[in-house]
Every structure is written in structure tokens, then in C-alpha cells.
Scaffold this motif. Structure first.
Motif, short mmCIF file in Angstrom:
data_model
loop_
_atom_site.label_atom_id
_atom_site.label_comp_id
_atom_site.label_asym_id
_atom_site.label_seq_id
_atom_site.Cartn_x
_atom_site.Cartn_y
_atom_site.Cartn_z
N ALA A 121 5.18 -19.95 -2.40
CA ALA A 121 4.61 -18.91 -1.55
C ALA A 121 5.41 -17.61 -1.68
N THR B 177 4.58 -15.80 -4.79
CA THR B 177 3.23 -15.24 -4.77
C THR B 177 3.18 -13.92 -4.01
N VAL B 178 3.94 -13.83 -2.94
CA VAL B 178 3.86 -12.69 -2.03
C VAL B 178 4.88 -11.59 -2.35
N PHE B 179 6.06 -11.96 -2.82
CA PHE B 179 7.12 -11.00 -3.03
C PHE B 179 7.10 -10.46 -4.46
N TYR C 273 13.72 -11.35 -5.40
CA TYR C 273 12.38 -11.23 -4.83
C TYR C 273 12.47 -10.34 -3.61
N GLY D 40 10.17 -8.15 -0.67
CA GLY D 40 8.88 -7.91 -0.03
C GLY D 40 8.40 -6.50 -0.30
N LYS D 41 7.10 -6.31 -0.33
CA LYS D 41 6.53 -4.99 -0.63
C LYS D 41 7.01 -3.94 0.35
#
Length: 70
Positions: free
Chosen positions: A28, A31-33, A40, A42-43
């Protein structure tokens, strides 16, 4: 001072349920980061980093140790 504190995930358990939960979480996260230079991010954290926020292990740590150029 605006800072985002680094985190990490892992497990020291060899228990199959622990390993499975870790792998689900890691999938997960990937997929998101965004992956930037082996980390990794976060946006939202990446956008704040571009605006001058610190990405660091500790707010009290010297800025020389911050994640830069990610």
C-alpha cells in the motif's frame, strides 16, 4: 520551523501473520507514496518539502542531516 518527521516500518518477527501484515502495508505504501532517491515520500510531504519545509529524523537535529534534493 516547519518540519516533517521521517518514519519507517518494519518487523522483527518471523511469524507468518506479521510478515503478511508487513507486506500488505508495504504494498500500500508503494502504491500511494512517491519514491524519491530510495525514500518513499507522501505527495503532500513532497509538496511541502519543495516549499522549504524540513524532512528530517528529528526537529532538533542539525539541518545538515535533513533529506534534501529528493
Amino acid at each position: 520551523m516547519n518540519a516533517i518527521i521521517e518514519g519507517d516500518i518494519g518487523t522483527v518477527s518471523k511469524d507468518s501473520e506479521s510478515q503478511e501484515l508487513y507486506n500488505i502495508f508495504l504494498k500500500a505504501l508503494r502504491t500511494v507514496f512517491l519514491k524519491k532517491k530510495g525514500a518513499y515520500v507522501g505527495k503532500e510531504a513532497f509538496e511541502l518539502l519543495k516549499k522549504g519545509w524540513r524532512l528530517t529524523q528529528s526537529a532538533g537535529r542539525p539541518t545538515a542531516y535533513d533529506f534534501k534534493d529528493i
